[in-house]
Design an enzyme around this catalytic site. Structure first.
Site, PDB file in Angstrom:
ATOM      1  N   LYS A 102       0.831  -1.216   0.000  1.00 30.88           N
ATOM      2  CA  LYS A 102       0.000   0.000   0.000  1.00 30.88           C
ATOM      3  C   LYS A 102       0.859   1.257   0.000  1.00 30.88           C
ATOM      4  O   LYS A 102       0.524   2.238  -0.661  1.00 30.88           O
ATOM      5  CB  LYS A 102      -0.934   0.016   1.209  1.00 30.88           C
ATOM      6  CG  LYS A 102      -2.079  -0.956   1.056  1.00 30.88           C
ATOM      7  CD  LYS A 102      -3.186  -0.661   2.041  1.00 30.88           C
ATOM      8  CE  LYS A 102      -4.355  -1.581   1.756  1.00 30.88           C
ATOM      9  NZ  LYS A 102      -5.338  -1.593   2.823  1.00 30.88           N
ATOM     10  N   LYS A 134      -4.986 -10.047  -5.523  1.00 30.02           N
ATOM     11  CA  LYS A 134      -6.150 -10.318  -4.683  1.00 30.02           C
ATOM     12  C   LYS A 134      -7.325  -9.438  -5.112  1.00 30.02           C
ATOM     13  O   LYS A 134      -7.134  -8.292  -5.492  1.00 30.02           O
ATOM     14  CB  LYS A 134      -5.743  -9.989  -3.239  1.00 30.02           C
ATOM     15  CG  LYS A 134      -6.787 -10.232  -2.205  1.00 30.02           C
ATOM     16  CD  LYS A 134      -6.351  -9.664  -0.865  1.00 30.02           C
ATOM     17  CE  LYS A 134      -6.566  -8.172  -0.796  1.00 30.02           C
ATOM     18  NZ  LYS A 134      -6.501  -7.592   0.548  1.00 30.02           N
ATOM     19  N   LYS A 138     -11.256  -4.586  -2.140  1.00 34.10           N
ATOM     20  CA  LYS A 138     -12.379  -3.644  -2.260  1.00 34.10           C
ATOM     21  C   LYS A 138     -11.963  -2.231  -2.596  1.00 34.10           C
ATOM     22  O   LYS A 138     -12.756  -1.458  -3.104  1.00 34.10           O
ATOM     23  CB  LYS A 138     -13.245  -3.672  -1.002  1.00 34.10           C
ATOM     24  CG  LYS A 138     -12.548  -3.275   0.292  1.00 34.10           C
ATOM     25  CD  LYS A 138     -13.537  -3.179   1.424  1.00 34.10           C
ATOM     26  CE  LYS A 138     -13.259  -4.102   2.591  1.00 34.10           C
ATOM     27  NZ  LYS A 138     -11.961  -3.937   3.254  1.00 34.10           N
TER      28      LYS A 138
END
Ligand code: TYM
Length: 332
Positions: A114, A199, A202
Site C-alpha cells: 500500500k 487479490k 475492495k
C-alpha cells in the site's frame, strides 16, 4: 473447557466484495457465531489510514454493518459493533506500539504494497498505515481472543499479533491469550477476475474484476463471463500456472461446497465453467441482497444493534486493557 472466543473484522474502505464474503464473512455467519463466543467488528479507525472522505466512511461503515447482519450474523448470538465506539481499542493500541518494533511493522506485506502504491501516485503515506498492525493486535488481544477467522491476506497480521502477545506476557506477566488465525479451506484468497495474480480487493481503482456483494445479478454475470482466463483452453486446476481458471474453480467450489479439482474434471470449456460460476454466485448472493434491502430500510434498528454491541464489547474488553495498563507500570 471454557467457550472459545472468536474476533474478526472488516474495514469500511470500499464496498464489500465476494473475496470478503468467501474468505471470511460467510464462515462467521454460518459457523463461527454458533460455535464460539464471537465478536465481529466494523473497524472504522483502520479506514482512516488512507485518504478518505468522511461522509463515505460513515456510509460504508453503516453499510458494512448492515451487510454483516444480512449475511446472517444474529445480534442475539454474537456481538456486532463498530470499533470507534469502544475506546479500549485505541487505549491498547498504544501499548502495542510500545511492544512492537518499527522493523516488524515495516516488514508487513500489506504496508509495503500500500505504501508503494501511494508513493507511485505521488501521495504521502500516513503514519497510521505503518502502525496499523498495532491497532489490529489491540482489536484482537483486548478480548482474550483464541481464534481469528480471516482470509489468507490477514494471516501475517495475526502472526504478528501472536508475537506481540507472547512478548508482552514475557515482559510484564501473563495478560493476553495468544490467538491463532484460521482460513477457509477453499477461497481463502479470491483473486481479481481481470488480474488473477492480484487479490480481489475492495479499494482497488479498477472495478471490472471485482464482484461486490451488492452488484445486480446482471453485473455479476458480466464480470464473471469477462474474467481473464489463460491461453490454453482445457480446464485444469493449477493455481501457479493457470491462475485465472483456478480462481473460477475456487469460487465455484466455494459456492457449491465442492472440491475445485473434482470440478475441473467436469468441464471441457471455459464458457460453461464461467456460466455455472456466474449463476452460482448470483444465487449465493440473492438472499443476502434481499435481506440487505430490508435492513437498509430500517437504519435505526441497525444503529440500535451497534450501540448495544458496543456496550457489550466494552464490558468484555475493559478489564483486560486495564490489567495491561497496570502491568506495564502505569498507575491504575
Ligand atoms: P479487510 O477489510 O481487508 O477484509 C475483511 C476480511 O475479508 C478477507 N478478504 C479476503 N479473503 C479472500 N479473498 C480475498 N480476495 C479477500 N479480501 C479480503 C480478509 O482476509 C479479512 O478476513 N486488517 C483487516 C481488518 C481487521 C481485522 C482486525 C481482522 C482489523 N482488525 C482484527 C481480524 C481481526 C482487513 O483489512 O480486512
Amino acid at each position: 473447557m471454557a467457550q472459545q472466543r472468536i474476533f474478526s473484522g472488516v474495514k469500511p474502505t470500499g464496498h464489500l466484495t465476494l473475496g470478503n464474503y468467501l474468505g471470511a464473512m460467510r464462515q462467521w455467519a454460518q459457523e463461527d457465531q454458533y460455535r464460539a463466543d464471537a465478536l465481529f467488528c466494523v473497524v472504522d479507525l483502520h479506514a482512516l489510514t488512507v485518504d478518505h472522505d468522511p461522509a463515505r466512511v460513515r456510509r460504508l461503515t453503516r453499510q458494512a454493518a448492515t451487510l454483516l447482519m444480512a449475511t446472517g450474523l444474529d445480534p442475539e448470538t454474537c456481538t456486532l459493533f463498530v470499533q470507534s465506539h469502544v475506546d479500549e481499542h485505541t487505549r491498547l493500541a498504544y501499548l502495542m506500539e510500545c511492544t512492537a518494533t518499527d522493523g516488524e511493522m515495516r516488514r508487513m506485506i500489506q504496508y509495503k504494497e500500500k505504501a508503494a502504491r501511494e508513493r507511485e501516485r505521488g501521495g504521502s503515506v500516513r503514519l497510521s498505515l505503518l502502525t496499523y498492525p498495532a491497532l489490529m493486535a489491540a482489536d484482537i488481544l483486548a478480548y482474550g481472543t483464541d481464534e481469528v477467522p480471516v482470509g489468507e491476506d490477514q494471516t501475517q497480521h495475526v502472526e504478528l499479533t501472536r508475537d506481540l502477545a507472547v512478548r508482552f506476557n514475557q515482559r510484564y506477566g501473563h495478560t493476553f491469550v495468544v490467538p491463532r488465525a484460521t482460513n477457509p479451506k477453499v477461497a481463502a484468497r479470491v483473486m481479481d477476475l481481470q488480474d488473477p495474480m492480484s487479490k480481489m480487493g475492495k479499494s482497488h481503482a479498477r472495478t471490472a474484476g471485482i464482484v461486490y456483494l451488492l452488484d445486480e445479478p446482471e453485473v455479476v454475470r458480466k464480470k464473471v463471463m469477462r474474467a481473464v482466463t489463460d491461453a490454453a483452453s482445457d480446464v485444469v486446476y493449477d493455481r501457479a500456472e493457470r491462475p485465472g481458471v483456478a480462481n473460477l474453480l475456487d469460487v465455484l467450489a466455494a459456492c457449491t461446497g465442492r472440491d475445485p479439482r473434482g470440478l475441473a474434471e467436469e468441464y471441457d470449456s471455459y464458457g460453461a465453467l464461467k456460466k455455472d460460476t456466474a449463476e452460482a454466485v448470483v444465487e449465493m448472493l440473492r438472499p443476502v441482497q434481499e435481506r440487505h434491502g430490508e435492513l437498509a430500510a430500517d437504519p435505526s434498528y441497525v444503529d440500535g444493534v451497534l450501540r448495544a454491541g458496543a456496550e457489550r464489547a466494552r464490558t468484555m474488553a475493559r478489564p483486560r486493557v486495564d490489567a495491561a495498563y497496570r502491568a506495564v507500570g502505569l498507575l491504575g
